[in-house]
Scaffold this active site. Structure first.
Site, PDB file in Angstrom:
ATOM      1  CB  CYS A 114      -1.037   0.220   0.719  1.00 35.73           C
ATOM      2  SG  CYS A 114      -1.276   1.453   2.037  1.00 35.73           S
ATOM      3  CD  GLU A 149       8.889  -1.744 -15.208  1.00 32.85           C
ATOM      4  OE1 GLU A 149       9.396  -1.836 -16.697  1.00 32.85           O
ATOM      5  OE2 GLU A 149       8.115  -2.727 -14.881  1.00 32.85           O
ATOM      6  CB  CYS A 157      -4.379   1.019  -1.884  1.00 35.10           C
ATOM      7  SG  CYS A 157      -3.777  -0.282  -0.046  1.00 35.10           S
ATOM      8  CB  CYS A 159      -6.199  -0.456   3.212  1.00 33.62           C
ATOM      9  SG  CYS A 159      -4.531   0.594   3.581  1.00 33.62           S
ATOM     10  CD  GLU A 306      12.950  -2.491 -16.886  1.00 30.68           C
ATOM     11  OE1 GLU A 306      12.139  -3.572 -17.542  1.00 30.68           O
ATOM     12  OE2 GLU A 306      12.929  -2.723 -15.526  1.00 30.68           O
ATOM     13  CD  GLU A 354       9.231 -10.313 -16.055  1.00 31.87           C
ATOM     14  OE1 GLU A 354       9.495  -9.273 -16.364  1.00 31.87           O
ATOM     15  OE2 GLU A 354      10.274  -9.787 -14.723  1.00 31.87           O
TER      16      GLU A 354
END
Length: 673
Positions: A114, A149, A157, A159, A306, A354
């Protein structure tokens, strides 16, 4: 230089913890053979660095940094906070994120946290501090890589902790005045009034449509909540190693995070990009994303953190890159302003989600096609070293506003088919095909260097933003504005007068555009509306409008036999010393005709006249300019009228005025200043 490393960076994520130490020395040797200059370490190593709450294991990481320093390879060291370890989430299960439906997501993937959790933030900051204290002065360290990322899997979130954080954010935004919130959210509708901030919750799943003002503020809050996580770690790194630049890897044109705000806090913009080799025009989408990255950094060189050397592992069908495409698309990043080309990852994984993702060193080792391309491209980047630090310039600016993007794509609009990224890409594609250089700008940015400004869509327009565009046109600029723009203000309230005497769409842009939109006419799925523009008939899909020209001249009409037939579709309006075009429909490829007219009026020419499918960009340094010629075709092409005496840095050949580029071929010409 974007780091202390000379030339263009070349390297990859090295997830060394996945391999026995006996492999590390061999990998360092192979990296030297491939020309690698920097590796990213530690992205997913939290559990390895900190096996339990009060236990640390730095020995393996010490040996890695020492190994790479001894081999002349710089390190981009990640803070490892993207994947909290099992001990953290088991001891503190409230760290795990909760969906809008109340489901708490489990451990077993990544980014399971979170963003508002004080426990997560404290643990992540403690981790960053431990790493910075140990490695902030290590001679191998060239770049800090915070997290990884942000928002890839968890952008929000719901919560109780997030709810509390949201209320604190709202208290600050509305100056502790609940009536300001009530006005902003229009809570008189459906009896949604609040009498205190304590009554406000996140926009969880509800019986019907959720208040759009609440949803818009939630989008803003979620971007800010993740940014707060980044800033916590950044402050620690700046305190302990201020000499080392800091970045976090973006994900191209990503809706969830306002990258204009984020980029202001980075020393270096970096990006992850994975265009699809099976997509006929994915290289255009990639070019657009790269131009955005350069623009986010104010024109400074950026870093591709990347990409995949060949196939990825997460699409339904993972198509590899055919011979030559890896090289071509890697050069494209440099052509659009990158000073480094990095990959996920160095060595292909043998386990995990991956394991079928391509790598610079494939499963088959050095006997593979992939390895040969890795070594070949590393040598080519070394030949382009002098390009580092050079910059690009553009005469066209595209306005991109995340707040407008969020507001545009909320529910209960005339059409759910209108998507900002698709609209921007359509306009960008027309310019890309013409090899016209493009920058992206946020609302309010300086526009004096641009002869043409494009707003493919600007649904949400504040009065200051409208004045900014109007002033630009009045001062002699050219503006092209797309449909469904100027509709709401920054609160997502419709622009209109309250006494019924005036107003209407497109709100505060009516005067500069010289039009009034009477009614929206979204186009049903599978239908199209013919549009006549410049003696050519094209088709509008997704969107059209019942448009009245007030001071504007009509340059395109709705055709056919429908209710809009004969009405204005495209207009051109003189305002002050400049002009403004309005495009009331989604034209697809037909937008090229409109943009061609605007480009001509602004006196903007392509970088170079070349055959279709050849991408051309220009970077300029203090001593030379560099012309990138990228043949995106699967056939060879002949180029003419090239600058005489230019040298192709890739081949070291001097070019006369002509050049043949093979299929998927490239040249980088040095032109003396």
């Amino acid at each position: 230089m974007i780091t202390r490393v000379e030339g263009l960076l070349y390297g990859a994520d090295y997830n060394a913890e996945q391999w026995p130490e006996s492999v590390w020395e061999q990998d360092a040797k192979l990296m030297r053979e491939a020309g690698v200059t920097m590796v990213t370490l530690g992205v997913f190593s939290w559990a390895r660095v900190q096996p339990s709450e009060d236990e640390w294991d730095f020995g393996w990481l010490d040996r890695l940094l020492d190994l790479f320093h001894a081999n002349g390879i710089a390190v981009d060291l990640a803070t490892a906070s993207a994947s909290p370890p099992a001990w953290l989430v088991r001891k503190y299960p409230e760290v795990l994120p909760v969906t809008a439906d109340g489901v708490r997501l489990e451990f077993g993937s990544r980014q399971h946290y979170c963003p508002s959790s004080p426990i997560f933030r404290a643990a992540a900051t403690r981790l960053a501090r431990a790493l910075a204290q140990r490695y902030g002065s290590h001679p191998a360290l060239a770049l800090w890589h915070i997290h990884n990322e942000y928002g890839d899997h968890v952008t929000e979130c719901f919560c109780a902790e997030s709810a509390s954080d949201f209320r604190r954010w709202l208290l600050k935004r509305y100056a502790d005045d609940i009536e300001r919130l009530n006005f902003a959210w229009g809570t008189e509708f459906w009896a949604q009034r609040y009498s205190s901030f304590d009554q406000v919750e996140p926009p969880r799943t509800a019986p019907g449509p959720v208040n759009p003002g609440q949803v818009l503020d939630w989008r803003r809050f979620c971007s800010d909540a993740l940014l707060a996580c980044f800033l916590d770690e950044r402050e620690v790194l700046r305190e302990l190693s201020p000499q080392i630049p800091v970045t976090t890897n973006f994900m191209s044109m990503f809706k969830a995070l306002d990258y204009w705000t984020w980029a202001a806090h980075e020393d270096l913009v970096s990006d992850d990009a994975y265009p699809d080799p099976s997509g006929a025009s994915d290289h255009v989408l990639a070019a657009m994303n790269y131009d955005l990255m350069r623009s986010l950094g104010g024109g400074r060189p950026w870093l591709l953190m990347e990409q995949a050397p060949s196939a990825v592992s997460w699409r339904t069908v993972n198509v590899p890159k055919p011979p030559g495409l890896h090289r071509l698309w890697s050069l494209q990043t440099v052509a659009h302003g990158a000073d480094g080309v990095m990959y996920f990852q160095w060595r292909a994984s043998r386990a995990g989600a991956e394991k079928f993702h391509s790598a610079l060193l494939p499963h088959g080792g050095t006997a593979t096609r992939g390895w040969r391309e890795t070594v070949r491209f590393g040598a080519e980047l070394r030949r382009l070293a002098e390009v580092a630090g050079s910059r690009s310039s553009a005469s066209v600016a595209v306005v991109l506003d995340w707040n407008s993007w969020w507001a545009l794509e909320m529910a209960d609009h005339p059409s759910a088919r209108v998507k900002l990224k698709e609209q921007v890409l359509g306009w960008y594609s027309a310019l890309h095909a013409r090899n016209v250089a493009v920058d992206f700008v946020p609302p309010g940015a300086p526009l004096e260097d641009y002869r043409l400004v494009l707003c493919p869509n600007l649904y949400s327009v504040s009065v200051p933003t409208a004045e900014w565009l109007t002033s630009y046109v009045a001062g002699g600029g050219r503006l092209v504005c797309g449909f469904f723009s100027g509709i709401v203000d920054e609160l997502d309230h419709i622009h209109q007068s309250t006494d019924g005497s005036g107003g209407g769409y497109p709100g505060p842009l009516r005067e500069v555009l010289g039009v009034v939109v009477d009614e929206f006419w979204p186009v049903a799925d599978g239908d199209a509306v013919p549009v006549l523009v410049a003696d050519n008939t094209t088709a509008a899909t997704v969107w059209s409008e019942w448009l009245d020209a007030t001071t504007a001249t009509t340059t395109g009409w709705y055709a056919g036999s429908g209710p809009l037939a004969g009405r204005p579709a495209i207009t051109r309006n003189a305002h002050g010393s400049g002009e403004a075009w309005y495009v009331s429909c989604q034209l697809g490829a037909g937008i090229d005709v409109v943009l061609a007219e605007a480009l001509g009026a602004a006196g903007i020419e392509p970088v170079l006249a070349v055959p279709a499918g050849v991408e051309v960009t220009r970077r300029t340094g203090p001593d030379a300019a560099y012309l990138f010629l990228l043949n995106q075709n699967h056939d060879s092409v002949d180029l003419a009228s090239l600058p005489p005496g230019a040298v192709d840095l890739l081949s070291d050949n001097t070019i006369d005025t002509t050049l043949r580029l093979p299929a998927l071929g490239a040249a980088v010409l040095r032109i003396p200043a």
